[in-house]
Design a protein around this motif. Structure first.
Motif, mmCIF file in Angstrom:
data_model
loop_
_atom_site.group_PDB
_atom_site.id
_atom_site.type_symbol
_atom_site.label_atom_id
_atom_site.label_comp_id
_atom_site.label_asym_id
_atom_site.label_seq_id
_atom_site.Cartn_x
_atom_site.Cartn_y
_atom_site.Cartn_z
ATOM 1 N N GLN A 286 0.247 44.546 10.350
ATOM 2 C CA GLN A 286 1.172 45.364 11.134
ATOM 3 C C GLN A 286 2.209 44.482 11.834
ATOM 4 N N PRO A 287 3.344 44.213 11.211
ATOM 5 C CA PRO A 287 4.356 43.336 11.823
ATOM 6 C C PRO A 287 5.105 43.981 12.991
ATOM 7 N N GLU A 288 4.794 45.242 13.308
ATOM 8 C CA GLU A 288 5.436 45.881 14.460
ATOM 9 C C GLU A 288 4.724 45.550 15.765
ATOM 10 N N MET A 289 3.590 44.861 15.664
ATOM 11 C CA MET A 289 2.853 44.508 16.875
ATOM 12 C C MET A 289 2.392 43.062 16.791
ATOM 13 N N MET A 290 2.057 42.506 17.947
ATOM 14 C CA MET A 290 1.579 41.129 18.022
ATOM 15 C C MET A 290 0.126 41.037 17.582
ATOM 16 N N PHE B 7 7.210 39.879 11.491
ATOM 17 C CA PHE B 7 7.411 40.179 12.909
ATOM 18 C C PHE B 7 8.762 39.627 13.371
ATOM 19 N N TYR B 8 9.068 38.416 12.967
ATOM 20 C CA TYR B 8 10.343 37.809 13.354
ATOM 21 C C TYR B 8 11.506 38.651 12.852
ATOM 22 N N ARG B 9 11.435 39.108 11.636
ATOM 23 C CA ARG B 9 12.506 39.931 11.081
ATOM 24 C C ARG B 9 12.663 41.242 11.850
ATOM 25 N N ASN B 10 11.547 41.794 12.283
ATOM 26 C CA ASN B 10 11.588 43.072 12.999
ATOM 27 C C ASN B 10 12.225 42.950 14.382
#
Length: 508
Positions: free
Chosen positions: A335-339, A414-417
């Protein structure tokens, strides 16, 4: 003019610590740092007492014979697992100086009150201010500070990140929390006291950030919360620090205005007790405040305001199957929308908590379990899945072995998001868990150190290796040799240690 000579007393305040690796390591970069010693040190009169603080978390085990022989009084505090560490320091100190007054407090002493009286001269079961009564009784009123202010100047382990406190305890009662076990009630300090602490931190040098060590900075008084945020904004604008962080509960994220308010005040993020993404587990933990908003939405909402969220994850091997836990880890790392979590730990049945009392009442603890075994990496009860399979999982979970590629892919996505939302410094904070989890795979490998290679951990209570400090650093008197034996929770026949029964079974 007649003046009364008041001899100076030497005071050593120790924050005890057992490392989860069972190695004598120094966690100087751990954040947040332990600060109890700094607040306790404020009870002593500055002119009549020479006070030193020692933080075992940052400096490793206290083994220096000269320092152990130095004090007229030693004051100790620490987490529940640290009871034996307090005994060991007492054995060392008393062997060097039998007249030294030994004072102990903190969660293990508050739970094992009667048992503690066998070993320590003073047993503190109240809040930090109780140390003033102890000093008055032991040395007299001349040695008590008129105003009990934290000795920030003694916090040698604090460099660029200052620590302050604006409230105590928590208004929730999670079943695994030591505050729940102690029946601790949420309390507020005055806003002026927060200002005083910020000024004291400033006197030690400019800090890059300020961290609020409150158990729950959000609390239950919205006006009080807003007042403190305003104070932090004021001091940030005056240049006392660049940003601030705090610990708070999931109910904070329900109101969009909260996120905007703290972001505008210079907040960089929070540590929040996520614990699990499984709703049944959250309800079993009596953590209903985390069920009102999906965890992924909570983090997405926070990150969109530039606020990072650090959290830990429970791998509840006692009540969930390995398949269920692995599915949760697979979900999180995808889940790249969360840490990602900062750490993964087993649930710890801390003494006095509902989790502990349930295990004790139902005879779930393994025979021969020691208090030292109640940490986040030792299996102390029969797990839900087979012990052999769980044992391998626990060894892997110490560094999420097998998830390295997923962690790397998560970091890139995550970085891209969030590259347009998070500043470079916030992005570095947000990706820190990815880096730490990846490095941990290397740092906890068999070749990490000679001591680690020599240590063969079982990760099972009763058979797990003990820390080196269970062996005295120097010869101690015969009467103190027992202070270096592990405190048993259950005997080899599985029964509760009768020496602890008065304290542990009174409410069961």
């Amino acid at each position: 003019m007649n003046t009364t000579y008041i001899p100076r007393k030497r005071i050593l305040v120790v924050g005890t610590h057992f490392d989860v690796t069972r190695l004598p390591v120094k966690r100087i970069n751990k954040f947040p740092q332990a600060m109890g010693t700094v607040y306790l040190a404020g009870a002593f009169h500055r002119e009549h007492c020479e006070v030193r603080c020692y933080n075992e978390l940052a400096s490793g085990p206290l083994v220096q014979a000269e320092l152990l022989a130095w004090p007229d009084m030693v004051v100790m505090t620490g987490l529940s697992v640290c009871f034996d560490r307090m005994l060991q320091i007492t054995g060392h100190v008393k062997s060097k100086n039998p007249n030294c007054v030994v004072v102990a407090g903190g969660p293990p002493v508050r739970i094992l009150t009667n048992y503690s009286r066998r070993f320590f001269d003073y047993v503190c079961t109240g809040d930090v201010e109780q140390i003033q009564e102890v000093v008055h009784d032991a040395f007299g009123p001349a040695y008590v500070a008129a105003d009990m202010l934290p000795r920030m100047d003694l916090a040698y382990w604090i460099k660029s990140h200052g620590h302050v406190e604006s409230s105590r305890n928590c208004n929730f009662a999670c079943s695994f929390c030591s505050l729940t076990g102690e029946g601790a009630r949420y309390g507020k300090y005055s806003v002026d006291y927060l200002r005083t602490q910020l000024e004291l931190v400033r006197e030690t040098g400019r800090k890059y950030s300020i961290h609020l060590i409150d158990n729950n900075f959000y609390g239950k008084d919205r006006q009080f919360f807003n007042e403190r945020v305003d104070v932090l904004r004021e001091y940030r604008d005056k240049g006392y620090f660049k940003y601030w962080t705090a610990l708070l509960t999931g109910d904070f994220y329900l109101k969009e205005e909260n996120l905007k308010r703290v972001a505008d005040s210079g907040c960089a993020g929070f540590f929040t007790g996520i614990e699990s993404f499984d709703e049944k587990s959250l309800r079993d933990y009596n953590k209903h405040q985390n069920t009102r908003l999906p965890q992924i939405d909570l983090m997405r909402r926070s990150l969109q305001h530039g606020l990072v969220i650090f959290y830990g994850l429970f791998a509840d091997i006692y009540n969930r199957s390995l398949e269920d836990i692995r599915s949760e880890l697979h979900f999180i790392t995808g889940q790249p929308e969360m840490m990602l979590p900062s750490f993964v730990t087993l649930p710890i049945p801390l003494m006095g908590t509902p989790l502990f009392e349930d295990a004790l009442q139902n005879g779930r603890f393994f025979a021969g379990t020691r208090l030292r075994d109640l940490d986040g990496s030792t299996i102390s009860m029969e797990p839900h899945s087979s012990l052999d399979a769980v044992l391998q999982f626990v060894r892997d979970a110490q560094n999420l072995r097998g998830y390295r590629r997923r962690i790397a892919r998560h970091a890139l996505a995550f970085y891209r998001n969030y590259r347009r939302v998070l500043s470079p410094s916030r992005m570095a904070l947000a990706l820190a868990p990815n880096a730490l989890l990846t490095m941990n795979q290397i740092m906890t490998a068999d070749w990490f150190s000679r001591e680690a290679r020599a240590m063969r951990r079982t990760h099972i209570s009763g058979t797990e290796v003990l820390d080196a400090c269970y062996t005295p650093t120097f010869p101690v008197e015969a009467r103190y040799e027992r202070y270096f034996q592990p405190t048993m929770l259950t005997l080899t026949n599985g029964e509760v240690n009768p020496e602890l029964a008065e304290d542990l079974l009174s409410g069961v």
